[in-house]
Design an enzyme around this catalytic site. Sequence first.
Site, short mmCIF file in Angstrom:
data_model
loop_
_atom_site.label_atom_id
_atom_site.label_comp_id
_atom_site.label_asym_id
_atom_site.label_seq_id
_atom_site.Cartn_x
_atom_site.Cartn_y
_atom_site.Cartn_z
N ARG A 1 63.19 16.68 59.97
CA ARG A 1 62.28 16.29 58.89
C ARG A 1 62.54 14.86 58.45
O ARG A 1 61.62 14.10 58.19
CB ARG A 1 62.42 17.24 57.70
CG ARG A 1 61.60 18.53 57.80
CD ARG A 1 62.11 19.47 58.86
NE ARG A 1 61.41 20.74 58.89
CZ ARG A 1 62.00 21.90 59.07
NH1 ARG A 1 63.32 21.96 59.22
NH2 ARG A 1 61.29 23.00 59.13
N GLU B 1 60.92 32.18 62.36
CA GLU B 1 59.59 31.82 61.88
C GLU B 1 58.62 31.48 63.02
O GLU B 1 58.06 30.39 63.07
CB GLU B 1 59.70 30.66 60.88
CG GLU B 1 60.53 31.01 59.65
CD GLU B 1 60.71 29.86 58.70
OE1 GLU B 1 60.80 30.10 57.48
OE2 GLU B 1 60.78 28.70 59.15
N HIS C 1 58.59 26.50 65.65
CA HIS C 1 59.04 25.18 65.19
C HIS C 1 59.06 24.19 66.35
O HIS C 1 60.01 23.43 66.53
CB HIS C 1 60.43 25.29 64.54
CG HIS C 1 60.40 25.94 63.19
ND1 HIS C 1 59.88 25.31 62.07
CD2 HIS C 1 60.80 27.17 62.77
CE1 HIS C 1 59.99 26.12 61.02
NE2 HIS C 1 60.53 27.26 61.42
N ASP D 1 62.47 20.17 65.70
CA ASP D 1 61.63 20.98 64.83
C ASP D 1 60.20 20.45 64.95
O ASP D 1 59.91 19.58 65.77
CB ASP D 1 62.12 20.93 63.37
CG ASP D 1 61.92 22.27 62.67
OD1 ASP D 1 60.75 22.69 62.52
OD2 ASP D 1 62.91 22.90 62.27
N TRP E 1 70.07 34.24 57.71
CA TRP E 1 69.64 33.35 56.62
C TRP E 1 68.76 34.06 55.60
O TRP E 1 68.67 33.62 54.45
CB TRP E 1 68.88 32.15 57.19
CG TRP E 1 67.51 32.44 57.75
CD1 TRP E 1 67.21 32.90 59.00
CD2 TRP E 1 66.26 32.26 57.07
NE1 TRP E 1 65.86 33.03 59.15
CE2 TRP E 1 65.24 32.64 57.98
CE3 TRP E 1 65.89 31.83 55.80
CZ2 TRP E 1 63.88 32.60 57.65
CZ3 TRP E 1 64.54 31.78 55.46
CH2 TRP E 1 63.56 32.16 56.39
#
Length: 804
Positions: free
Chosen positions: A187, A372, A287, A216, A438
């Site tokens: 990021r 995710e 991702h 990512d 997580w």
Amino acid sequence: MIKHLLLVAGLALAGNLFAQQPAVVPQPVDLRIGKGSFAISPATRLLARDAEETAIAGLLNDYLQQYHGFRLPVGREGTGPAIRFVTRKFIRAPDKDAYLLSVNRNGVLVEGDTYAGTFYGLQTLLQLLPLPNTAAPAASEIKIKQKPGKYKAKVSGAKVRTLSVPFVAVSDYPRFAYRGMHLDVSRHFFPVSFIKKYIDILAAHKLNTFHWHLTDDQGWRVEIRKYPKLTEVGGWRHGTITGRYPGTGSDNERYGGFYTQGEVREVLEYARRRYVSVLPEIEMPGHASAAIAAYPFLSCFPDEPTNIPSWPSRGSKEAQATGTPKQVQETWGVFYDIMCAGKDSTFFFLQDVLDEVMELFPGSYVHIGGDEAPKSQWKRCPRCQARMKAEGLKDEHELQSYFIRRIDQYVSSKGRKIIGWDEILEGGLSPNAVVMSWQGQRGGTEAARQGHDVVMSPQKPVYFDHAQVKPEDSLVWGGFNPLDSVYTFEPVPFGLDSSAARHILGGQANLWAEYLGNSSKVEYMLLPRLAALSEALWTPTAARNWPSFEARLPSLFKRYDARGWNSSRAYFFLQQQLQFDSAHPGVLLLGLSSRLPGAKIEVFQAGKQQSHAYRQPIRISATDRYDLILGSADNKMVQKVSLAFRFNKATGRPTTLKTEPNRSYPALGALSLVNGISSNKGLASPDWLGFLGTDMEASIDLGKSDTLRLLTLHTLDQNGSWIYLPEYVEVFVSDDGTNFRSAGKSDEFHLDDAAFTQGNIRVPLHNVTARYVRVFAKNHGVIAEGQPGAGTRAWLFADEIVVE
């Protein structure tokens, strides 16, 4: 860079219960203080017997040179007072990497069971040294002429400083073998110089694993020579959203960077000398927007344009308009364009990438992400559906399991093991996989019971991108993980039997970089929470003591400052205790405190000419505004907090919840719904209650029968974070608190702040008369295919109920 008007780093905490103990972090297993001290001067000999010990001695000399202006002569043997490093070169089970440190009139002796143990002994020694500029001057300057193993000293008249080290005997070893800290460089990108500094900080706290999040959606950061477009294209984005997600616009600035393989090797060697293993993470199958932008064949649908859901930059729009559909993501969240599991070319690509990664990184583990990964593309992809049929897979979750197992088999064939986030449990876990848990500890607990090794890394309390003070003092992601919460982190879940508990390798904190635009902010979010983490992972449970840790904090802050490490002083900020006034329903009590020695708290109430010193909880019974000023003992302002309360018929009234909120977003429990405060910062506000996959039902006693016109529920609609509006809100009323009847139902959402995607669902009540109100908000449920977070349970958020 975050700046505060704080002069608290050098202040001692009130009380000196633990004052006689040196401020060592993490707290050693056993530390005993003697009477006296040993003086280190430029004449002190430094003895190391082999190359590895000499390298450790070199780190001590580097520290002395940088912070005290001199180096010590190094040799292999000698008699008399000296600093000696001795590595016994065996492992005394179960105390791997144990060390002994003794300081007495004969000098300093550091004995490690391993070289890492010797290094940890050095880190304890460094914390026993005086801070820079506090060492005592010696009577004369001593010049050293050195030959191998021989020392001669000549004395001149100039004065230098000596370093006084207290007599101690330390016996120490780590509780957990895995003690990790993560950094997201996708990021936001950070240069090699800072990565080295980050490793220094980890090593000083006796952490032994640096989790390097290299890829990512927003950028690919490691050179892969076979696929140069990964960094040429995937390493750069055309813009970044401004402000808090979903943002207020795009900065339209090209942003990126990457590490060459030479730079990676440089970092790895730097880490090796500090006994820090580097765990690389290459995200798959989700991702992956940056990888897909570089090589579109990785997508199930290469010709479909990348959906940038908020504020796409001019550069991305122009590129898509001129024939380049796939783009590196410019915003935050979870995106549905993931790697295609139906193409063998996807796996050949990943094998090639992993070959180069494993050639670069010598450690036992490779992190492959696995989190995710929305399945909507796989559901409509003919190749993925064909793969499922051919492999006998019943759904897309089993397809993910197939994906992970295939990668695991390849990595295992190279003598390595994979680590993945706890979503790799979906559809069945690959036999050799290590789970990094997580989403709380449930996934890790399940994996450990199945016989898989686990690293615990739950959002609460060890996501360091979450706020460390209320209200937040800078732009951060949602959630609240203060220092004392981090200190309570326990990697071994309660109730786990010994056979399963042995699979808990240790723990890790994570630092995601959506809002970390510079290295100073990274340090600020890291420290001093890293100290609390280090003690949770190193120190035996019986030896952990929060009052002792608090007493060591002032010295710790001084050392951070002396080493040029930016640290948060949120620990000293105002602590707010808002609660119901049980004796007076409809009234709130606001208590204030601070750990700042000599703190002075001034209260400014709207409409009043004069402030007053805080002495007792503030009674709040009507709409009002308060400015709270925290000052130091010498009358310097440390912090200012403004609080605005807007009262309605429900404010401060007794309220209960049928279902407790998720532990990651507990806020103040039921009080958060009726405390007169509505969020104005989106998810980052600490006042949100979060319900994962469950409905919200709150019951309020208004105190008397009243005419009710309208009820509004303040909520969030932030799909990129898997937060969805309630399907509807229904209001029930009662005259006796037992028999309820429906008074209204609505799904009508009114946005009050587009930047934060928050607003109200309004339920007309048509002037019904009642004393008791029950509010039922129906959770969105399982997220539909094609939506962010597809296939998972939706979050429902609420932070205020207003009754008119």
